[in-house]
Design a protein around this motif. Structure first.
Motif, mmCIF file in Angstrom:
data_model
loop_
_atom_site.group_PDB
_atom_site.id
_atom_site.type_symbol
_atom_site.label_atom_id
_atom_site.label_comp_id
_atom_site.label_asym_id
_atom_site.label_seq_id
_atom_site.Cartn_x
_atom_site.Cartn_y
_atom_site.Cartn_z
ATOM 1 N N GLN A 194 0.816 -1.212 0.000
ATOM 2 C CA GLN A 194 0.000 0.000 0.000
ATOM 3 C C GLN A 194 0.853 1.267 0.000
ATOM 4 O OE1 GLN A 194 -2.891 0.096 3.159
ATOM 5 N NE2 GLN A 194 -4.177 1.568 2.095
ATOM 6 N N SER A 195 2.074 1.172 0.506
ATOM 7 C CA SER A 195 2.946 2.343 0.588
ATOM 8 C C SER A 195 4.031 2.358 -0.475
ATOM 9 C CB SER A 195 3.603 2.404 1.978
ATOM 10 O OG SER A 195 4.417 1.247 2.191
ATOM 11 N N LYS A 196 3.997 1.397 -1.397
ATOM 12 C CA LYS A 196 5.045 1.298 -2.415
ATOM 13 C C LYS A 196 4.497 1.573 -3.812
ATOM 14 C CE LYS A 196 8.108 -2.028 -2.180
ATOM 15 N NZ LYS A 196 9.381 -1.331 -1.875
ATOM 16 N N TYR A 197 5.358 2.159 -4.661
ATOM 17 C CA TYR A 197 4.981 2.488 -6.034
ATOM 18 C C TYR A 197 6.029 2.011 -7.049
ATOM 19 C CZ TYR A 197 1.473 5.638 -4.024
ATOM 20 O OH TYR A 197 0.395 6.153 -3.335
ATOM 21 N N ASP A 198 7.023 1.244 -6.590
ATOM 22 C CA ASP A 198 8.138 0.897 -7.471
ATOM 23 C C ASP A 198 8.005 -0.473 -8.134
ATOM 24 O OD1 ASP A 198 8.619 -0.841 -5.351
ATOM 25 O OD2 ASP A 198 10.319 0.311 -4.572
ATOM 26 N N ARG A 199 7.001 -1.259 -7.745
ATOM 27 C CA ARG A 199 6.729 -2.582 -8.325
ATOM 28 C C ARG A 199 7.807 -3.618 -7.980
ATOM 29 N NH1 ARG A 199 2.996 0.702 -8.754
ATOM 30 N NH2 ARG A 199 2.138 1.401 -10.744
ATOM 31 N N GLU A 200 8.789 -3.257 -7.158
ATOM 32 C CA GLU A 200 9.903 -4.156 -6.880
ATOM 33 C C GLU A 200 9.463 -5.449 -6.212
ATOM 34 O OE1 GLU A 200 13.185 -2.537 -4.791
ATOM 35 O OE2 GLU A 200 13.872 -1.289 -6.451
ATOM 36 N N THR A 201 8.628 -5.335 -5.174
ATOM 37 C CA THR A 201 8.183 -6.531 -4.455
ATOM 38 C C THR A 201 7.332 -7.418 -5.352
ATOM 39 O OG1 THR A 201 8.199 -5.277 -2.373
ATOM 40 C CG2 THR A 201 7.007 -7.372 -2.397
ATOM 41 N N LEU A 202 6.454 -6.814 -6.134
ATOM 42 C CA LEU A 202 5.639 -7.586 -7.074
ATOM 43 C C LEU A 202 6.522 -8.317 -8.079
ATOM 44 C CD1 LEU A 202 2.781 -5.035 -7.855
ATOM 45 C CD2 LEU A 202 2.574 -7.130 -6.530
ATOM 46 N N MET A 203 7.548 -7.645 -8.575
ATOM 47 C CA MET A 203 8.453 -8.240 -9.544
ATOM 48 C C MET A 203 9.202 -9.416 -8.930
ATOM 49 S SD MET A 203 9.835 -4.607 -11.073
ATOM 50 C CE MET A 203 11.372 -5.280 -11.688
ATOM 51 N N ALA A 204 9.622 -9.260 -7.666
ATOM 52 C CA ALA A 204 10.387 -10.313 -7.006
ATOM 53 C C ALA A 204 9.537 -11.554 -6.747
ATOM 54 C CB ALA A 204 10.968 -9.787 -5.691
ATOM 55 N N VAL A 205 8.323 -11.350 -6.241
ATOM 56 C CA VAL A 205 7.468 -12.493 -5.899
ATOM 57 C C VAL A 205 6.917 -13.176 -7.149
ATOM 58 C CG1 VAL A 205 5.353 -13.207 -4.728
ATOM 59 C CG2 VAL A 205 6.827 -11.490 -3.676
ATOM 60 N N GLN A 207 8.125 -13.006 -10.162
ATOM 61 C CA GLN A 207 9.183 -13.322 -11.130
ATOM 62 C C GLN A 207 8.860 -12.720 -12.502
ATOM 63 O OE1 GLN A 207 9.858 -17.577 -11.090
ATOM 64 N NE2 GLN A 207 9.845 -17.649 -8.861
ATOM 65 N N LEU A 208 8.470 -11.469 -12.475
ATOM 66 C CA LEU A 208 8.139 -10.729 -13.689
ATOM 67 C C LEU A 208 8.940 -9.444 -13.739
ATOM 68 C CD1 LEU A 208 4.236 -11.012 -13.577
ATOM 69 C CD2 LEU A 208 5.750 -12.291 -15.093
ATOM 70 N N GLU A 209 9.169 -8.939 -14.934
ATOM 71 C CA GLU A 209 9.784 -7.633 -15.090
ATOM 72 C C GLU A 209 8.682 -6.570 -15.078
ATOM 73 O OE1 GLU A 209 12.989 -7.090 -15.078
ATOM 74 O OE2 GLU A 209 13.409 -9.241 -14.954
ATOM 75 N N LYS A 210 9.083 -5.324 -14.843
ATOM 76 C CA LYS A 210 8.105 -4.240 -14.785
ATOM 77 C C LYS A 210 7.339 -4.127 -16.108
ATOM 78 C CE LYS A 210 7.535 0.605 -13.518
ATOM 79 N NZ LYS A 210 6.717 0.968 -14.683
ATOM 80 N N VAL A 211 8.036 -4.340 -17.214
ATOM 81 C CA VAL A 211 7.367 -4.259 -18.512
ATOM 82 C C VAL A 211 6.301 -5.342 -18.654
ATOM 83 C CG1 VAL A 211 9.093 -5.728 -19.662
ATOM 84 C CG2 VAL A 211 7.764 -4.076 -20.992
ATOM 85 N N ASP A 212 6.518 -6.504 -18.016
ATOM 86 C CA ASP A 212 5.518 -7.576 -18.057
ATOM 87 C C ASP A 212 4.271 -7.188 -17.276
ATOM 88 O OD1 ASP A 212 7.194 -9.295 -19.551
ATOM 89 O OD2 ASP A 212 8.238 -9.901 -17.733
ATOM 90 N N ILE A 213 4.488 -6.561 -16.109
ATOM 91 C CA ILE A 213 3.351 -6.119 -15.293
ATOM 92 C C ILE A 213 2.534 -5.070 -16.046
ATOM 93 C CG2 ILE A 213 2.704 -4.892 -13.174
ATOM 94 C CD1 ILE A 213 5.077 -6.222 -11.813
ATOM 95 N N THR A 229 0.239 5.569 -11.997
ATOM 96 C CA THR A 229 0.022 6.286 -10.729
ATOM 97 C C THR A 229 -0.437 5.397 -9.582
ATOM 98 O OG1 THR A 229 -2.284 6.839 -11.313
ATOM 99 C CG2 THR A 229 -0.553 8.403 -11.974
ATOM 100 N N ALA A 230 -0.917 4.207 -9.836
ATOM 101 C CA ALA A 230 -1.454 3.352 -8.771
ATOM 102 C C ALA A 230 -0.338 2.831 -7.872
ATOM 103 C CB ALA A 230 -2.221 2.179 -9.380
ATOM 104 N N ASN A 231 -0.666 2.626 -6.573
ATOM 105 C CA ASN A 231 0.329 2.014 -5.696
ATOM 106 C C ASN A 231 0.378 0.508 -5.944
ATOM 107 O OD1 ASN A 231 -1.663 0.665 -4.044
ATOM 108 N ND2 ASN A 231 -1.983 2.571 -2.916
#
Length: 254
Positions: A194-205, A207-213, A229-231
């Motif tokens: 809820q407090s993050k906007y960098d997608r790092e944790t989502l990418m790590a868990v 196993q996707l790159e930001k472009v994939d998300i 703009t979404a968190n």
């Protein structure tokens, strides 16, 4: 008799695996000063469970040998640490994180100059028209607006052949999607996202790159404005909603 033996073997194996999962302790420090870091976010990438460090930098989390823990903290380089036998044997382990030097670019903010006349000011104030179109039986709907001018045509095409584009997104990622559902169930991870906007944790868990998300959200008809703009919690829920739509539609297709 054979079935009974196999059933017993299954329960023994399950108990053995459950016993391997332990609560491990650790402390997170600033590598430059050795001072403890409070509110560092830790996620077990294997079990998709989260934890947070306290005032003294201490944390506890359930893990077993070879699990990977992901540490993230604002202003510090995120790291991954593998759980070893020594960690389980000797207990408290110190994890050191390196601070990042962040140079912020100059941002010019242009104020909206109001005239005092409603008719004029109403045209000066920027309005972001992001709409969600809902189709009965297809989850939460599709987003339209200025940033997604083709949303209506996408919705209409989805009525006739709704599962094809979703299959290419989710059908080849069953493991990541199972982790997605686990993330939604863990309060620690939800509070973190809820407090993050960098997608790092989502990418790590996942196993996707930001472009994939970004591609997944685009194919699920979310607007460019929402994607940028979404968190991370909103992104998690958006991907999850789209995945649930895929599961329903794919089940009907099968």
């Amino acid at each position: 008799m054979k079935k009974l033996f196999l059933l017993s073997l299954f329960f023994i194996s399950t108990i053995a695996l459950a016993q391997d999962v332990e609560v491990i302790d650790g402390k997170v420090l600033n590598s430059a000063t050795d001072e403890p870091l409070e509110n560092v976010n830790i996620v077990n990438l294997n079990t998709v469970k989260g934890a947070t460090t306290n005032l003294e930098g201490d944390f506890t989390i359930k893990a077993q040998v070879n699990d990977t823990l992901y540490f993230s903290y604002l202003g510090f380089k995120s790291i991954r640490v593998r759980v070893t036998n020594d960690w389980l044997k000797f207990g408290d382990i110190k994890v050191k994180m390196t601070e990042l030097g962040i140079a912020l670019e100059e941002v010019v903010i242009k104020p909206v100059e109001l005239t005092g006349y409603i008719e004029v000011d109403a045209k000066l104030i920027p309005v972001y028209d992001d709409y969600r179109y809902r189709i009965s039986g297809i989850g939460s709907g599709y987003e339209g607006g200025d940033n997604s001018p083709g949303a209506v045509s996408k919705v209409l095409s989805a009525i006739f052949n709704p599962a094809d584009f979703l299959y290419n997104v989710f059908g080849k990622r069953p493991k990541q999607m199972r982790k997605l559902r686990k993330m939604k169930e863990d309060d620690e991870i939800r509070n973190l996202l809820q407090s993050k906007y960098d997608r790092e944790t989502l990418m790590a868990v996942l196993q996707l790159e930001k472009v994939d998300i970004d591609e997944i959200l685009n194919k699920c008809n979310y607007s460019k404005n929402f994607i940028t703009t979404a968190n991370d919690l909103q992104i998690l829920d958006a991907i999850s909603d789209c995945y649930e739509e895929y599961r329903v539609l794919n089940r009907g297709k099968e």
